[in-house]
Scaffold this motif. Structure first.
Motif, short mmCIF file in Angstrom:
data_model
loop_
_atom_site.label_atom_id
_atom_site.label_comp_id
_atom_site.label_asym_id
_atom_site.label_seq_id
_atom_site.Cartn_x
_atom_site.Cartn_y
_atom_site.Cartn_z
N VAL A 287 0.84 -1.19 0.00
CA VAL A 287 0.00 0.00 0.00
C VAL A 287 0.88 1.24 0.00
CG1 VAL A 287 -1.82 1.28 1.20
CG2 VAL A 287 -1.81 -1.22 1.28
N ILE A 288 0.68 2.10 -1.01
CA ILE A 288 1.39 3.38 -1.08
C ILE A 288 0.79 4.34 -0.06
CG2 ILE A 288 1.85 5.42 -2.52
CD1 ILE A 288 1.67 3.55 -4.98
N ALA A 289 1.64 5.00 0.70
CA ALA A 289 1.19 6.03 1.64
C ALA A 289 1.26 7.37 0.92
CB ALA A 289 2.07 6.04 2.88
N SER A 290 0.11 7.97 0.67
CA SER A 290 0.09 9.19 -0.13
C SER A 290 -0.11 10.46 0.69
CB SER A 290 -1.01 9.10 -1.18
OG SER A 290 -2.28 9.14 -0.56
N GLY A 291 -0.09 10.34 2.01
CA GLY A 291 -0.39 11.47 2.87
C GLY A 291 0.50 12.68 2.66
N SER A 292 1.74 12.46 2.28
CA SER A 292 2.67 13.58 2.10
C SER A 292 2.86 13.94 0.64
CB SER A 292 4.03 13.20 2.70
OG SER A 292 4.56 12.08 2.01
N MET A 293 2.05 13.36 -0.26
CA MET A 293 2.25 13.55 -1.70
C MET A 293 1.23 14.49 -2.30
SD MET A 293 2.99 9.71 -3.03
CE MET A 293 4.13 8.64 -2.19
N SER A 294 1.68 15.24 -3.27
CA SER A 294 0.76 16.03 -4.10
C SER A 294 0.10 15.06 -5.08
CB SER A 294 1.53 17.09 -4.87
OG SER A 294 2.38 16.47 -5.83
#
Length: 140
Positions: A74-81
């Protein structure tokens, strides 16, 4: 809760033969397979093991390694635009042909800006107004 594993783990007063030990191992494995079948079917993975989405850690290399090993990365996208997330999904797809997911804690990313992985599961931890909470993960 199943009594299968507890019953198979009861110790006996007499020594067990190799055949009895092998039969116990087979029973334990069959019970685990039965218990894990639902998770494997939901994730579309060989193993009912899901990698946790850890910000700054769960990126393409870890996610692909988990998926390639039979789990569900699972990719953690919380810090990504949204742009960076799109690039991360594309790069992850290049590293694995197995299912993986994306954790989108930000509904701004989920709402129209996010292009989900074609063979993964996606969800948003918040609920956009007028929509059901997406703690139930959507199948893609």
């Amino acid at each position: 809760m199943s009594n299968g594993l507890a019953a198979a783990d009861l110790t006996q007063a007499r020594p067990r033969s190799a055949a009895e030990s092998a039969a116990d191992d087979d029973r334990r494995r069959a019970e685990l397979d039965r218990l894990w079948a639902r998770g494997r079917a939901f994730l579309g993975a060989e193993l009912a093991i899901m990698g946790g989405a850890m910000t700054w850690v769960s990126e393409r290399h870890l996610v692909a390694a988990i998926s390639n090993a039979g789990g569900f990365g699972v990719i953690a996208s919380g810090s990504m635009s949204p742009t960076l997330l799109d690039q991360e999904i594309t790069a992850t797809k290049a590293l694995t042909g197995h299912p993986f997911g994306v954790n989108c804690p930000s509904c701004r990313v989920w709402n129209g800006l996010f292009r989900p992985a074609a063979r993964g599961r996606t969800g948003c931890s918040g609920a956009p107004r007028g929509r059901a909470p997406l703690s139930a993960v959507a199948r893609r």
